[in-house]
Design a protein around this motif. Structure first.
Motif, PDB file in Angstrom:
ATOM      1  N   GLY A 490      33.558  34.762 -42.237  1.00  0.00           N
ATOM      2  CA  GLY A 490      32.637  35.415 -41.311  1.00  0.00           C
ATOM      3  C   GLY A 490      31.792  34.404 -40.556  1.00  0.00           C
ATOM      4  N   GLU A 491      31.304  33.413 -41.277  1.00  0.00           N
ATOM      5  CA  GLU A 491      30.434  32.411 -40.646  1.00  0.00           C
ATOM      6  C   GLU A 491      31.216  31.599 -39.614  1.00  0.00           C
ATOM      7  N   LEU A 492      32.417  31.206 -39.994  1.00  0.00           N
ATOM      8  CA  LEU A 492      33.225  30.397 -39.071  1.00  0.00           C
ATOM      9  C   LEU A 492      33.583  31.204 -37.824  1.00  0.00           C
ATOM     10  N   HIS A 493      33.874  32.465 -38.062  1.00  0.00           N
ATOM     11  CA  HIS A 493      34.226  33.342 -36.946  1.00  0.00           C
ATOM     12  C   HIS A 493      33.070  33.422 -35.937  1.00  0.00           C
ATOM     13  N   ILE A 494      31.855  33.523 -36.455  1.00  0.00           N
ATOM     14  CA  ILE A 494      30.696  33.563 -35.545  1.00  0.00           C
ATOM     15  C   ILE A 494      30.618  32.261 -34.758  1.00  0.00           C
ATOM     16  N   LEU A 495      30.809  31.161 -35.477  1.00  0.00           N
ATOM     17  CA  LEU A 495      30.699  29.846 -34.825  1.00  0.00           C
ATOM     18  C   LEU A 495      31.660  29.743 -33.650  1.00  0.00           C
ATOM     19  N   LEU A 496      32.886  30.245 -33.850  1.00  0.00           N
ATOM     20  CA  LEU A 496      33.911  30.047 -32.836  1.00  0.00           C
ATOM     21  C   LEU A 496      33.997  31.185 -31.818  1.00  0.00           C
ATOM     22  N   SER A 497      33.291  32.290 -32.101  1.00  0.00           N
ATOM     23  CA  SER A 497      33.519  33.460 -31.256  1.00  0.00           C
ATOM     24  C   SER A 497      32.848  33.305 -29.896  1.00  0.00           C
ATOM     25  N   ARG A 498      33.265  34.181 -28.991  1.00  0.00           N
ATOM     26  CA  ARG A 498      32.772  34.092 -27.625  1.00  0.00           C
ATOM     27  C   ARG A 498      31.299  34.461 -27.528  1.00  0.00           C
ATOM     28  N   ARG A 499      30.779  35.127 -28.547  1.00  0.00           N
ATOM     29  CA  ARG A 499      29.360  35.461 -28.531  1.00  0.00           C
ATOM     30  C   ARG A 499      28.574  34.477 -29.379  1.00  0.00           C
ATOM     31  N   GLY A 500      29.238  33.453 -29.875  1.00  0.00           N
ATOM     32  CA  GLY A 500      28.617  32.527 -30.828  1.00  0.00           C
ATOM     33  C   GLY A 500      27.839  31.408 -30.163  1.00  0.00           C
ATOM     34  N   PRO A 501      27.469  30.402 -30.941  1.00  0.00           N
ATOM     35  CA  PRO A 501      26.588  29.333 -30.454  1.00  0.00           C
ATOM     36  C   PRO A 501      27.135  28.555 -29.266  1.00  0.00           C
ATOM     37  N   PHE A 502      28.449  28.338 -29.201  1.00  0.00           N
ATOM     38  CA  PHE A 502      28.966  27.494 -28.124  1.00  0.00           C
ATOM     39  C   PHE A 502      28.922  28.187 -26.773  1.00  0.00           C
ATOM     40  N   PHE A 503      29.039  29.524 -26.785  1.00  0.00           N
ATOM     41  CA  PHE A 503      29.135  30.226 -25.516  1.00  0.00           C
ATOM     42  C   PHE A 503      27.811  30.895 -25.136  1.00  0.00           C
ATOM     43  N   ASP A 504      27.221  31.641 -26.097  1.00  0.00           N
ATOM     44  CA  ASP A 504      25.967  32.331 -25.803  1.00  0.00           C
ATOM     45  C   ASP A 504      24.763  31.565 -26.329  1.00  0.00           C
ATOM     46  N   GLY A 505      24.919  31.081 -27.564  1.00  0.00           N
ATOM     47  CA  GLY A 505      23.770  30.597 -28.319  1.00  0.00           C
ATOM     48  C   GLY A 505      23.049  29.426 -27.691  1.00  0.00           C
ATOM     49  N   TYR A 506      23.813  28.454 -27.219  1.00  0.00           N
ATOM     50  CA  TYR A 506      23.155  27.220 -26.786  1.00  0.00           C
ATOM     51  C   TYR A 506      22.228  27.445 -25.602  1.00  0.00           C
ATOM     52  N   LYS A 507      22.476  28.545 -24.851  1.00  0.00           N
ATOM     53  CA  LYS A 507      21.627  28.803 -23.694  1.00  0.00           C
ATOM     54  C   LYS A 507      20.266  29.331 -24.140  1.00  0.00           C
ATOM     55  N   SER A 508      20.259  30.104 -25.210  1.00  0.00           N
ATOM     56  CA  SER A 508      19.007  30.798 -25.516  1.00  0.00           C
ATOM     57  C   SER A 508      18.331  30.353 -26.813  1.00  0.00           C
ATOM     58  N   LEU A 509      19.013  29.613 -27.664  1.00  0.00           N
ATOM     59  CA  LEU A 509      18.367  29.245 -28.920  1.00  0.00           C
ATOM     60  C   LEU A 509      18.136  27.739 -28.981  1.00  0.00           C
ATOM     61  N   GLY A 602      39.760  30.767 -46.403  1.00  0.00           N
ATOM     62  CA  GLY A 602      38.904  31.336 -45.361  1.00  0.00           C
ATOM     63  C   GLY A 602      39.154  30.669 -44.021  1.00  0.00           C
ATOM     64  N   PHE A 603      39.272  29.373 -44.036  1.00  0.00           N
ATOM     65  CA  PHE A 603      39.476  28.640 -42.790  1.00  0.00           C
ATOM     66  C   PHE A 603      40.803  29.040 -42.142  1.00  0.00           C
ATOM     67  N   CYS A 604      41.851  29.004 -42.950  1.00  0.00           N
ATOM     68  CA  CYS A 604      43.181  29.315 -42.397  1.00  0.00           C
ATOM     69  C   CYS A 604      43.207  30.746 -41.877  1.00  0.00           C
ATOM     70  N   ASP A 605      42.625  31.658 -42.650  1.00  0.00           N
ATOM     71  CA  ASP A 605      42.627  33.061 -42.261  1.00  0.00           C
ATOM     72  C   ASP A 605      41.878  33.290 -40.955  1.00  0.00           C
ATOM     73  N   THR A 606      40.762  32.584 -40.812  1.00  0.00           N
ATOM     74  CA  THR A 606      39.972  32.762 -39.591  1.00  0.00           C
ATOM     75  C   THR A 606      40.772  32.307 -38.379  1.00  0.00           C
ATOM     76  N   VAL A 607      41.456  31.183 -38.545  1.00  0.00           N
ATOM     77  CA  VAL A 607      42.259  30.692 -37.423  1.00  0.00           C
ATOM     78  C   VAL A 607      43.316  31.726 -37.061  1.00  0.00           C
ATOM     79  N   LEU A 608      43.949  32.307 -38.089  1.00  0.00           N
ATOM     80  CA  LEU A 608      44.965  33.334 -37.830  1.00  0.00           C
ATOM     81  C   LEU A 608      44.351  34.554 -37.156  1.00  0.00           C
ATOM     82  N   THR A 609      43.194  34.979 -37.647  1.00  0.00           N
ATOM     83  CA  THR A 609      42.536  36.148 -37.065  1.00  0.00           C
ATOM     84  C   THR A 609      42.210  35.891 -35.601  1.00  0.00           C
ATOM     85  N   MET A 610      41.692  34.703 -35.332  1.00  0.00           N
ATOM     86  CA  MET A 610      41.267  34.431 -33.965  1.00  0.00           C
ATOM     87  C   MET A 610      42.465  34.296 -33.030  1.00  0.00           C
ATOM     88  N   ALA A 611      43.589  33.873 -33.621  1.00  0.00           N
ATOM     89  CA  ALA A 611      44.795  33.779 -32.796  1.00  0.00           C
ATOM     90  C   ALA A 611      45.466  35.149 -32.666  1.00  0.00           C
TER      91      ALA A 611
END
Ligand SMILES: O=c1ccn([C@@H]2O[C@H](COP(=O)(O)OP(=O)(O)O[C@H]3O[C@H](CO)[C@@H](O)[C@H](O)[C@H]3O)[C@@H](O)[C@H]2O)c(=O)[nH]1
Ligand SMILES: [Mn+2]
Length: 731
Positions: A490-509, A602-611
């Motif tokens: 779950g945590e990794l998914h947030i990190l990589l997701s389009r609503r996560g720190p790289f896309f949304d977060g860095y602008k506002s936090l 968890g890591f491998c699964d997240t990559v699969l989920t995101m793909a």
């Protein structure tokens, strides 16, 4: 205290900064870490491809550990502590307190027994708060008439329990926990006490008897028309909405035994159909948000897991001190309380108490900008769950909010709510995207909290002296590892997701806050450097490849200091959080287990989920286990029992290190003149430590006969895998 115009704040924030000497100590560790990098770069082997690559790998693993280490201390640098003034709240707002809606979620009859669920519900109903402003909702994703029956019993029992709690100032207000803590001897002459205890005992017996039968008897069914709903339930995954208002707080006839008002109590099982995704807990929460908006519409929402009862009847008032503070309250979106565990044993075999996280890390994260929402024990503003936008003019008129009345009789409300909790309701709406809890994430709570933060709300962490909530931690190794797997994914998914720190977060936090969250975002990624450190140095030792400075070299001291000083720091911190020495050792073990198994999967699964190959699925943690395994949990004997790929990895790594250690020691003994011991000392110590920490695994593999030992297929697989790995290393 108070500022020039005589305003007295409802809460206060104090720095609980670390002493200067500790900061200095941390800096010395930092210097040692820098020396390790220098050593790795300067002494990169020139000969041998294998040597070179193994060395480069070590460099990257250590670089990763250093970065992670840096973040953990960034979080700990300047922690803060919050205090509330409930007396001031009382003086200024007692008449205008807002409505509070409490959500309890349950999902599985077997793993979450009804008696546990209603104890949580009762503790929520018994908050020290005006009952006409309090509503408690249970969402039952397990759609069980047994749970419904238990709720019916609870609604009756509450008529005695609530006045009893108020009169005797009972704590905690979960009857099971209260009677468990209170010795009978103190109350032998106390008629009222004995009466309530018996009332509770009888109710518990009835509920458990009904649960054991697996169905509700005809007699009971006649007691409430709500049972007839189950005639239309074909399965857990295919049924209509069931909404039953068990106590209507607006009804003047809904009185307790002392003729006082009662809080509203609602049972909800949202509609589920196979063709619609139900979105797990997030789906349940969103249905609750809508249904409650029709029934009570409290401007404050709090939610808990069904195993997490209230241990402190003042928590609502504590939370309101933050929301209602005239100066700072308007910017606060949610207030997160720690998730404390009731059932951890003395030495916390599975490292589940989360004490270090909540005592050392969250106060620091609060200082760096505010905690994430962890899904339970959290108070929200309804507006931020519904719209989540924040604008500075958003001043709440608490008086107006508290005067809002909802019309309509209970039966009509129930009918209207059915549509609100139906599958089709969310079609072509923003629910799950812009509105409510977000769908498609394993940590729906983490992601939702993150997006609330991104929209300008602040969050607050509050840890009162008397623990606010107590929940249940997993009680077997597999449950623990599976829960960790879900969290790390779950945590990794947030990190990589389009609503996560790289896309949304860095602008506002602020960067500091994003880095602080990285402690958790990066959990899963820890698996690779850890696996590398657990496998490569040991295998290299078999081949006689040295990856560390000689024991006699000064560089060795940098390694030794960095590792020892850092572990010593961790140990003191652990003891400071009321841990024991043995508990710390167990924690080190689980730290390694989690990183090499749960986080890897968890890591491998997240990559699969995101793909797009798999969908995230929420595996509910069991809150009960067999008598045998309970006993072993009490005795702190590690529980394996069932075959699992996670155990395959664990056992393979344990055996591999054992073989390597034996090989290494043989080399030292047979080759005294060449000073092998000097060259390979660090690797021998490293694999020795790994073997030591894995002792329970060897016991499970070879020495135990009970049902909690490691199953034979796992033993076979891991033996083969580790032997193959060692043979390849020796080639
Ligand atoms: O389809 C589902 C699945 C779960 N739940 C409920 O969600 C809660 C949490 O589930 P649990 O199995 O106890 O998971 P934990 O790992 O213990 O929960 C932690 O981690 C979750 C995210 O992974 C958070 O949602 C929780 O609040 C947090 O306590 C429980 O009350 C469940 O009944 C549902 O209502 N519907
Ligand atoms: Mn739980």
């Amino acid at each position: 205290m108070g500022n020039s115009n005589g305003y007295l704040p409802l809460f206060e924030t104090r720095s609980s900064g670390r002493p200067f000497l500790i900061k200095l100590y941390v800096l010395t560790i930092f210097v040692a870490i820098c020396m390790i990098w220098v050593y790795r770069v300067r002494y990169l082997p020139v000969e041998g491809v294998l040597e070179r690559w193994a060395w480069i790998g070590m460099f990257f693993a250590e670089l990763w550990f250093s970065i992670y280490w840096f973040i953990t201390h960034l979080v700990r640098w300047n922690p803060i502590c919050r205090y509330t003034f409930k007396d001031r709240l009382y003086q200024r707002f007692e008449k205008d307190l807002p409505g509070v809606d409490i959500f309890v979620c349950t999902a599985d009859l077997e793993m979450e027994p009804p008696i546990m669920v209603i104890n949580t519900v009762l503790s929520m109903m018994a908050y020290d708060y005006p009952p006409e402003k309090l509503s408690v909702y249970l969402s039952d994703d397990g759609v069980s008439e047994l749970t419904f029956y238990a709720m019916l019993e609870a609604s009756r029992f509450s008529k005695y329990w609530l006045p009893f709690c108020k009169q005797f100032n009972v704590e905690p207000r979960s009857p099971e926990a209260y009677f468990h803590n209170e010795p009978l001897d103190d109350h032998v002459n106390d008629k009222e006490w004995l009466f309530i205890k018996k009332l509770y005992g009888d109710m518990k017996n009835r509920i458990e008897a009904t649960s054991n039968q697996g169905q509700v008897s005809e007699e009971i069914r006649k007691e409430h028309k709500g049972f007839s709903e189950w005639d239309f339930v074909s399965s857990r995954h295919d049924h209509q909405t069931i909404v039953q208002i068990l106590i209507d707080g607006r009804d003047p006839l809904a009185m307790d035994s002392e003729a006082q008002r009662l809080p509203t109590l609602v049972y909800l099982s949202r509609e589920k159909r196979p063709q619609y995704p139900h979105n797990f807990k997030a789906g349940a929460m969103n249905a609750l948000i809508r249904v409650s908006s029709r029934i009570s519409n409290g401007p404050i929402i709090m939610n808990v897991d069904c195993d997490m009862y209230s241990n402190n009847s003042n928590s609502i008032r504590d939370a309101l001190c933050f929301f209602m503070d005239e100066e700072k309250g308007h910017e606060i979106g949610y207030i997160q309380f720690p998730q404390s565990m009731k059932n951890v044993t003395k030495n916390d075999l599975y490292g589940n108490s989360l004490k270090v996280i909540f005592k050392m890390e969250f106060p620091g994260i609060d200082a760096n900008g505010g905690p994430m929402y962890i899904g339970t024990g959290c108070f929200h503003r309804r507006v931020n769950l519904c719209e989540r936008k924040h604008c500075n003019e958003h001043e709440v008129d608490w008086k107006r909010e508290s005067d809002m009345k909802i019309e309509g009789n209970a039966r009509d409300l129930e009918e209207e709510c059915k549509a609100l909790a139906s599958c089709a309701y969310e079609e072509n709406t923003q629910w799950g995207k812009e509105v409510g809890l977000m769908y498609g994430y394993l940590l729906e709570d983490g992601m939702t909290g993150f997006s609330i933060r991104c929209r300008g709300w602040r969050s607050v962490y509050f840890n009162p002296e008397r623990t606010a909530f107590l929940g249940l931690a997993p009680t077997t190794l597999l449950q623990t590892l599976v829960q960790q797997e879900r969290w790390s994914k779950g945590e990794l998914h947030i990190l990589l997701s389009r609503r996560g720190p790289f896309f949304d977060g860095y602008k506002s936090l602020p960067l500091r806050l994003l880095l602080s969250y990285c402690i958790y975002f990066l959990w899963a990624a820890n698996c690779f450097p850890t696996l590398y450190y657990v496998v490569v140095p040991s295998l290299c030792m078999l081949r006689g490849i040295s990856l560390f400075p000689k024991a006699s070299s000064p560089w060795f001291q940098a390694f030794a200091y960095a590792i020892l000083a850092d572990r010593a720091y961790g140990l003191v911190e652990f003891l400071w959080c009321d841990g024991t020495l043995q508990g710390w050792w167990n924690d080190q073990r689980i730290w390694m287990f989690k990183r090499t198994t749960s986080y890897l999967v968890g890591f491998c699964d997240t990559v699969l989920t995101m793909a797009g190959f798999t969908n995230p699925a929420f595996v509910v943690t069991a809150k009960v286990s067999s008598a045998d395994s309970c006993k072993r949990y009490e005795q702190e004997i590690m529980e394996f029992g069932v075959p699992s790929p996670l155990f395959d990895i664990l056992a393979t790594l344990a055996l591999l290190n054992m073989f390597c250690l034996i090989g290494g020691i043989r080399m030292v003994i047979s080759d005294v003149e060449n000073k092998v011991s000097d060259v390979l000392a660090s690797q021998i110590v490293l694999s020795g430590l790994i073997v030591l920490i894995n002792l329970p695994v060897y016991q499970g593999l070879f020495f135990r006969k009970d049902s909690g030992s490691i199953p034979n297929p796992v033993t076979l697989k891991s033996l083969t895998a580790s032997l193959v790995a060692c043979s390849i290393a020796l080639l």
